[in-house]
Motif scaffolding. Sequence first.
Motif, short mmCIF file in Angstrom:
data_model
loop_
_atom_site.label_atom_id
_atom_site.label_comp_id
_atom_site.label_asym_id
_atom_site.label_seq_id
_atom_site.Cartn_x
_atom_site.Cartn_y
_atom_site.Cartn_z
N LEU A 15 0.84 -1.19 0.00
CA LEU A 15 0.00 0.00 0.00
C LEU A 15 0.88 1.25 0.00
O LEU A 15 1.66 1.47 0.92
CB LEU A 15 -0.92 -0.01 1.23
CG LEU A 15 -1.91 1.14 1.38
CD1 LEU A 15 -2.88 1.17 0.19
CD2 LEU A 15 -2.67 0.99 2.69
N TYR A 16 0.73 2.05 -1.04
CA TYR A 16 1.48 3.30 -1.18
C TYR A 16 0.62 4.48 -0.76
O TYR A 16 -0.59 4.32 -0.61
CB TYR A 16 1.94 3.48 -2.63
CG TYR A 16 3.00 2.50 -3.07
CD1 TYR A 16 4.34 2.79 -2.89
CD2 TYR A 16 2.67 1.28 -3.64
CE1 TYR A 16 5.33 1.89 -3.30
CE2 TYR A 16 3.64 0.38 -4.05
CZ TYR A 16 4.97 0.70 -3.87
OH TYR A 16 5.93 -0.19 -4.27
N GLU A 17 1.24 5.63 -0.64
CA GLU A 17 0.60 6.92 -0.31
C GLU A 17 0.32 7.03 1.19
O GLU A 17 -0.42 6.22 1.76
CB GLU A 17 -0.69 7.15 -1.10
CG GLU A 17 -0.52 7.14 -2.61
CD GLU A 17 0.37 8.28 -3.12
OE1 GLU A 17 0.50 9.33 -2.46
OE2 GLU A 17 0.94 8.10 -4.22
N SER A 18 0.88 8.06 1.80
CA SER A 18 0.76 8.25 3.25
C SER A 18 -0.70 8.32 3.70
O SER A 18 -1.07 7.69 4.69
CB SER A 18 1.51 9.51 3.68
OG SER A 18 1.02 10.65 3.01
N GLY A 19 -1.53 9.05 2.98
CA GLY A 19 -2.95 9.17 3.37
C GLY A 19 -3.67 7.84 3.34
O GLY A 19 -4.45 7.53 4.25
N ASP A 20 -3.39 7.03 2.32
CA ASP A 20 -4.02 5.71 2.22
C ASP A 20 -3.54 4.79 3.34
O ASP A 20 -4.33 4.02 3.91
CB ASP A 20 -3.73 5.08 0.86
CG ASP A 20 -4.40 5.82 -0.29
OD1 ASP A 20 -5.35 6.59 -0.04
OD2 ASP A 20 -3.97 5.63 -1.44
N ILE A 21 -2.26 4.87 3.65
CA ILE A 21 -1.69 4.03 4.73
C ILE A 21 -2.31 4.43 6.07
O ILE A 21 -2.76 3.56 6.84
CB ILE A 21 -0.15 4.17 4.78
CG1 ILE A 21 0.46 3.58 3.50
CG2 ILE A 21 0.41 3.50 6.03
CD1 ILE A 21 1.93 3.90 3.32
N ILE A 22 -2.36 5.72 6.33
CA ILE A 22 -2.93 6.20 7.60
C ILE A 22 -4.40 5.82 7.70
O ILE A 22 -4.86 5.36 8.75
CB ILE A 22 -2.71 7.72 7.75
CG1 ILE A 22 -1.20 8.01 7.91
CG2 ILE A 22 -3.50 8.27 8.93
CD1 ILE A 22 -0.82 9.47 7.74
N ASN A 23 -5.17 5.99 6.63
CA ASN A 23 -6.59 5.61 6.65
C ASN A 23 -6.77 4.13 6.90
O ASN A 23 -7.63 3.72 7.69
CB ASN A 23 -7.27 6.01 5.34
CG ASN A 23 -7.47 7.50 5.20
OD1 ASN A 23 -7.50 8.22 6.19
ND2 ASN A 23 -7.60 7.97 3.98
#
Length: 86
Positions: free
Chosen positions: A70-78
């Motif tokens: 899973l890439y992208e900080s926002g996607d990881i945090i969500n």
Amino acid sequence: MKKNTFALYKMSHCPYCIKTIKAIKNLKIDVEYKDINESEKHNKTLIQEGGKRQVPCLRIPNENGAPTWLYESGDIINFLTKLSVN
């Protein structure tokens, strides 16, 4: 690496990685950190298995043995926030 441990591929100077790590610590989720600048092995694994050299990237273990990347900080945090709520 433990089978059920998440791994975050990161670089120490990356602002998106720093943001993601801060969220992980606030959520109190067990994550193994892998700096791709400090380890050529981690760098190669990210490219070969994850598909590209982009950080942050969360390696999510699956029961079938094939991890999800899973890439992208926002996607990881969500993703991790939803996981910690359940």
